[in-house]
Design an enzyme around this catalytic site. Structure first.
Site, PDB file in Angstrom:
ATOM      1  N   TYR A 187      58.440  47.890  73.815  1.00  0.00           N
ATOM      2  CA  TYR A 187      57.345  47.636  73.181  1.00  0.00           C
ATOM      3  C   TYR A 187      56.314  48.583  73.093  1.00  0.00           C
ATOM      4  O   TYR A 187      55.366  48.540  72.193  1.00  0.00           O
ATOM      5  CB  TYR A 187      56.724  46.196  73.658  1.00  0.00           C
ATOM      6  CG  TYR A 187      57.433  44.825  73.302  1.00  0.00           C
ATOM      7  CD1 TYR A 187      57.405  44.769  71.831  1.00  0.00           C
ATOM      8  CD2 TYR A 187      57.928  44.087  74.117  1.00  0.00           C
ATOM      9  CE1 TYR A 187      58.046  43.623  71.414  1.00  0.00           C
ATOM     10  CE2 TYR A 187      58.814  43.063  73.542  1.00  0.00           C
ATOM     11  CZ  TYR A 187      58.669  42.691  72.226  1.00  0.00           C
ATOM     12  OH  TYR A 187      59.458  41.817  71.829  1.00  0.00           O
ATOM     13  N   GLU A 189      76.906  31.709  90.360  1.00  0.00           N
ATOM     14  CA  GLU A 189      76.903  32.078  89.041  1.00  0.00           C
ATOM     15  C   GLU A 189      75.675  31.427  88.241  1.00  0.00           C
ATOM     16  O   GLU A 189      74.630  31.992  87.879  1.00  0.00           O
ATOM     17  CB  GLU A 189      78.228  31.730  88.125  1.00  0.00           C
ATOM     18  CG  GLU A 189      78.079  31.974  86.661  1.00  0.00           C
ATOM     19  CD  GLU A 189      79.066  31.487  85.851  1.00  0.00           C
ATOM     20  OE1 GLU A 189      79.308  32.014  84.614  1.00  0.00           O
ATOM     21  OE2 GLU A 189      79.849  30.844  86.318  1.00  0.00           O
ATOM     22  N   ASP A 223      82.180  28.796  87.540  1.00  0.00           N
ATOM     23  CA  ASP A 223      82.774  27.402  86.834  1.00  0.00           C
ATOM     24  C   ASP A 223      84.069  27.981  86.756  1.00  0.00           C
ATOM     25  O   ASP A 223      84.514  28.862  86.796  1.00  0.00           O
ATOM     26  CB  ASP A 223      81.923  27.076  85.458  1.00  0.00           C
ATOM     27  CG  ASP A 223      82.004  28.086  84.455  1.00  0.00           C
ATOM     28  OD1 ASP A 223      82.677  29.035  84.331  1.00  0.00           O
ATOM     29  OD2 ASP A 223      80.801  28.130  83.693  1.00  0.00           O
TER      30      ASP A 223
END
Length: 175
Positions: free
Chosen positions: A18, A104, A155
């Site tokens: 930025y 996770e 997962d």
């Protein structure tokens, strides 16, 4: 980077983008430029005082000094404590935890920490909120060097095992 180092300040990669938005087409080009600069100088990016935003979180029986202030990660609620982006500010890490559980998903981290999982099993919970950032990987590396077993909870997506392997087996020159 030279100006940042001379001033002795730290900025995020987003700040760099930025501040120079007219120079870079988008954040991706800014990030690639920073990685190229670190590579040319043969230093890790964080030694340029340019950090990613805080992402990783930790809770459990672990203490350390951060810029001279004692941090006790058991004193933070179910959200845990943000892992500092500047690994050099961390000293005197101490824990008697039996193991580290790298999680996770942030929601799973919050669920386990709110239920006191880390207290019941005397372990440290860490989340990278998906793919772990450099600060989280460096913190895990430090714990690994303390010979604390590190386990992972992910997962069923087979691609999700990759963040764990990258977290533990990265080379310092890959940072």
């Amino acid at each position: 980077a030279h100006e940042i180092l001379n001033k002795g300040i730290h900025v995020t990669k987003r700040d760099v983008y930025y501040t120079n938005v007219g120079f870079f087409q988008n954040q991706k080009f800014s990030d690639l430029g920073l990685e190229d600069l670190a590579s040319i100088l043969e230093v890790p990016r964080n030694s340029l005082h340019i950090m990613a935003s805080q992402k990783g979180r930790i809770c459990g029986p672990i203490t350390y000094l951060e810029e001279g202030v004692l941090i006790d990660c058991n004193e933070y609620g179910s959200e845990g404590r943000a892992i500092p982006v500047d690994e050099e500010t961390i000293e005197d890490v101490f824990t008697e935890a039996k193991f580290v559980l790298l999680i996770e998903k942030d929601t799973t981290f919050m669920k386990l920490s709110s239920e006191g999982f880390h207290n019941k099993l005397h372990c440290i919970l860490i989340t990278g909120k998906g793919f772990p950032d450099i600060a989280t990987r460096l913190f895990l590396k430090r714990l690994e060097e303390m010979c604390i077993p590190i386990l992972g909870l992910f997962d069923s997506d087979p691609w999700d095992q990759h963040p764990f392997s990258v977290s533990l087996w990265f080379k310092e020159d890959e940072l």
